[in-house]
Design an enzyme around this catalytic site. Structure first.
Site, PDB file in Angstrom:
ATOM      1  N   LYS A  96      40.936  36.379  37.234  1.00  0.00           N
ATOM      2  CA  LYS A  96      42.097  36.974  36.777  1.00  0.00           C
ATOM      3  C   LYS A  96      42.055  37.686  37.161  1.00  0.00           C
ATOM      4  O   LYS A  96      42.659  38.822  36.760  1.00  0.00           O
ATOM      5  CB  LYS A  96      43.167  36.650  36.151  1.00  0.00           C
ATOM      6  N   GLY A  97      41.089  38.976  38.242  1.00  0.00           N
ATOM      7  CA  GLY A  97      41.033  40.501  38.310  1.00  0.00           C
ATOM      8  C   GLY A  97      41.858  40.270  40.107  1.00  0.00           C
ATOM      9  O   GLY A  97      41.486  41.288  40.396  1.00  0.00           O
ATOM     10  N   GLY A  98      42.350  39.510  41.008  1.00  0.00           N
ATOM     11  CA  GLY A  98      43.023  40.433  41.883  1.00  0.00           C
ATOM     12  C   GLY A  98      42.265  40.059  42.856  1.00  0.00           C
ATOM     13  O   GLY A  98      42.711  40.072  43.989  1.00  0.00           O
ATOM     14  N   THR A  99      41.115  39.087  43.135  1.00  0.00           N
ATOM     15  CA  THR A  99      40.759  38.593  44.089  1.00  0.00           C
ATOM     16  C   THR A  99      40.547  37.522  45.245  1.00  0.00           C
ATOM     17  O   THR A  99      40.396  37.582  46.244  1.00  0.00           O
ATOM     18  CB  THR A  99      39.018  37.590  43.323  1.00  0.00           C
ATOM     19  N   ARG A 100      41.468  36.914  44.490  1.00  0.00           N
ATOM     20  CA  ARG A 100      41.943  35.908  44.998  1.00  0.00           C
ATOM     21  C   ARG A 100      43.203  36.616  46.488  1.00  0.00           C
ATOM     22  O   ARG A 100      43.948  36.228  47.543  1.00  0.00           O
ATOM     23  CB  ARG A 100      42.858  35.066  45.004  1.00  0.00           C
TER      24      ARG A 100
END
Length: 146
Positions: A66-70
């Protein structure tokens, strides 16, 4: 993000208005989404575009869940010189995948041309004690993007 790009596309190109029925609008949206994505990850295992090969990644995106990697991966995938693995591979952090070997790992990568950068994203590498050493053993010059 893709929805915003599609919406902007329709605002700029369709001045006559949206289709009359919601079903027609949905089908139009579905057909237009492909304009904004790099389709390299959608090749089947049997289809190999001429001049391409499956290569191990030159860059791996790591980070917390949920850290924005996607989102980062999807933004990079827009660039024509970048191809991305379709799913999180969990090669370096899951022993059951790591024992399958580097050829198995390579087989999960998209087809790419020589000028393209292959990127894989698995946030689980961030918390795995064995992942950094395994990644280094595969390629000591690989770029890791937290």
């Amino acid at each position: 993000m893709a929805f915003l790009l599609v919406s902007a596309y329709f605002l700029l190109t369709h001045t006559q208005g949206a289709p009359a029925e919601n079903g027609a609008l949905l089908e139009t949206l579905k057909s237009q989404v492909g304009l904004f994505s790099n389709k390299s990850e959608h090749y089947s295992a049997q289809v190999r575009p001429p001049g391409t090969s499956r290569r191990i990644p030159q860059t791996i995106i790591i980070g917390v869940r949920k850290g924005g990697t996607r989102a980062l991966l999807e933004m990079l995938d827009i660039h024509p010189n970048i191809v991305v693995a379709a799913t999180e591979v969990h090669f370096f952090d899951w022993d059951e995948n790591y024992v399958k070997g580097i050829d198995w790992y390579r087989s999960l990568m998209p087809f790419s041309y020589g000028n393209q950068i292959t990127i894989e994203k698995t946030p689980g590498y961030f918390t795995s004690p064995q992942a950094p050493e395994r990644i280094h053993d595969m390629n000591s010059s690989i770029k890791l993007q937290p």
